[in-house]
Design an enzyme around this catalytic site. Structure first.
Site, mmCIF file in Angstrom:
data_model
loop_
_atom_site.group_PDB
_atom_site.id
_atom_site.type_symbol
_atom_site.label_atom_id
_atom_site.label_comp_id
_atom_site.label_asym_id
_atom_site.label_seq_id
_atom_site.Cartn_x
_atom_site.Cartn_y
_atom_site.Cartn_z
ATOM 1 N N HIS A 98 41.578 41.102 40.248
ATOM 2 C CA HIS A 98 42.875 41.544 40.777
ATOM 3 C C HIS A 98 43.495 42.563 39.829
ATOM 4 O O HIS A 98 43.468 43.761 40.094
ATOM 5 C CB HIS A 98 43.794 40.334 40.957
ATOM 6 C CG HIS A 98 45.084 40.627 41.661
ATOM 7 N ND1 HIS A 98 45.360 41.835 42.267
ATOM 8 C CD2 HIS A 98 46.193 39.862 41.853
ATOM 9 C CE1 HIS A 98 46.568 41.798 42.809
ATOM 10 N NE2 HIS A 98 47.091 40.614 42.558
ATOM 11 N N ASP A 103 44.314 52.353 40.119
ATOM 12 C CA ASP A 103 43.939 52.115 38.734
ATOM 13 C C ASP A 103 43.222 53.306 38.107
ATOM 14 O O ASP A 103 43.208 53.438 36.880
ATOM 15 C CB ASP A 103 43.038 50.883 38.636
ATOM 16 C CG ASP A 103 43.741 49.621 39.082
ATOM 17 O OD1 ASP A 103 44.856 49.376 38.599
ATOM 18 O OD2 ASP A 103 43.189 48.899 39.926
ATOM 19 N N HIS A 132 38.508 49.775 47.095
ATOM 20 C CA HIS A 132 39.669 48.897 47.275
ATOM 21 C C HIS A 132 39.414 47.986 48.458
ATOM 22 O O HIS A 132 38.738 48.371 49.418
ATOM 23 C CB HIS A 132 40.936 49.731 47.504
ATOM 24 C CG HIS A 132 42.209 48.956 47.373
ATOM 25 N ND1 HIS A 132 42.726 48.199 48.405
ATOM 26 C CD2 HIS A 132 43.078 48.823 46.330
ATOM 27 C CE1 HIS A 132 43.859 47.637 48.000
ATOM 28 N NE2 HIS A 132 44.094 47.989 46.754
#
Length: 382
Positions: A224, A319, A264
């Site tokens: 996560h 990210d 994702h």
């Protein structure tokens, strides 16, 4: 079918929400109907938290009152600071320290005896948690560096104040705006694992501290949170290798290495948050070290143009660019996931309270696949 098995609850609807919506095919994210691009470029983190908690963007007067109330709650008890110092001395991981401190906050809650069904009291508690987590994280990092914590500055916004407490220097406008924008981008994202964890806890009518502590625990898992730290470690590896970024990524993909920051669970195209942070990374490169922006864009162009990953539904996520942005702001890489929590707590509180308005205990079923009709043998005969 009621007995269909959906591992990971994928595709299972468990709640309705007015908070955020994700279109993974179009690469679209909205908070209460507002495009993330508009909020990130035009609002502050405090405005976005107000929107999530109250259902509308604040007026100037409402924002001033809300921001002042948040700023007034930033200080933490001396006993909690002492605990953070002890955790730093024990070399605890930042997420472990944050989880411990978030739970400890409940001991100093002035409305501790409030009924959990009193959602207004829970919202005030949520405001205290949201205001204090930046102070906790900055203090912990200061202790790790052998320095004393810096008191919060009530004249600074939440993002700028965190950078000030972390470094001891007030950030310039670009740094403060960049970090504020990063917090907005991470504030909410549907029923991700940590948000769902907080909701499950909230559905038992446990207090908001329990829900937030549970959310932090879920976020600490590498599936996560944490991918932005992985991205930065790869960027370090490329920089230290002395190789051209293109040469490095070509060799890495030929060896079958997975590049963090791509792919994702929801997005099949480039994460809209990644697009915004890429812009900020480019802006920071103009006044700082440009190599991180060069490396990330080189990797993205190669994997996109040469390997065609986007056509396969594997595109840059938030990210991929947040790691280098945080690094250029002087934030240690193992603080990236705690900062994720610092932002996401606004969404956790919003989802818990929204669900509790028409609460129903979340209690899914599991399919039993073990043995049947086992014959019990007394202990002395086994």
């Amino acid at each position: 079918m009621a007995d269909d098995l959906n591992k990971g609850l994928e595709g299972v609807l468990v709640a309705e929400s007015e908070l955020s919506s994700i279109d993974g095919d179009e690469g679209r994210l909205i908070y209460r109907g507002y495009a993330i691009e508009d909020l990130a470029r035009g609002a502050s983190y405090e405005e976005v938290v107000y929107l999530l908690w109250h259902g509308h963007l604040p007026t100037e007067e409402e924002l001033a009152e809300f921001a002042d109330a948040m700023a007034a709650e930033r200080e933490v008890d001396a006993d909690l600071l002492e605990t953070l110092g002890q955790l730093a001395a024990a070399d605890a991981k930042p997420m472990d320290a944050l989880r411990t401190a978030a739970s400890m906050l409940s001991a100093y809650e002035p409305e501790d005896d409030a009924d959990p069904a009193d959602l207004e009291a829970s919202l005030r508690k949520g405001r205290r948690i949201t205001a204090k987590i930046p102070t906790i994280l900055a203090a912990y990092e200061r202790f790790r560096q052998g320095e004393e914590p810096i008191d919060p500055d009530p004249d600074l916004g939440l993002a700028a104040n965190f950078l000030y407490m972390l470094t001891g220097e007030k950030p310039d406008d670009v740094a403060a705006e960049t970090f504020d924008q990063a917090l907005i981008l991470h504030a909410d994202h549907g029923l991700n694992a940590s948000t769902f964890t907080a909701m499950v806890i909230g559905s038992t009518m446990a207090d908001i501290y329990s829900a937030v502590t549970g959310g932090i625990g879920a976020l600490s898992g590498p599936l996560h949170g944490g991918a932005n730290q992985d991205v930065m470690e790869v960027l370090f590896e490329i920089d230290e290798s002395g190789k051209d970024p293109l040469e490095w990524v070509e060799q890495a993909t030929e060896e079958g290495r997975r590049i963090p920051g791509f792919g994702h669970r929801v997005y099949n195209v480039k994460d809209p948050r990644a697009k915004i942070l890429q812009e900020r990374s480019e802006e920071l490169a103009e006044t700082g070290d440009p190599k991180w922006y060069v490396i990330t864009t080189t990797i993205e162009e190669y994997l996109t143009d040469e390997k065609g990953l986007v056509e396969k539904g594997i595109a840059p996520n938030v990210d991929f660019y947040s790691g280098s942005v945080y690094y250029q702001l002087g934030i240690p890489i193992d603080m990236y996931t705690p900062i994720f929590a610092m932002s996401r707590v606004g969404g956790w509180v919003a989802h818990v309270l929204e669900y509790q308005e028409e609460n129903r205990l979340i209690r899914p079923r599991g399919r039993y696949v073990g043995p049947e009709d086992q014959e019990f043998v007394p202990l002395e005969e086994r």
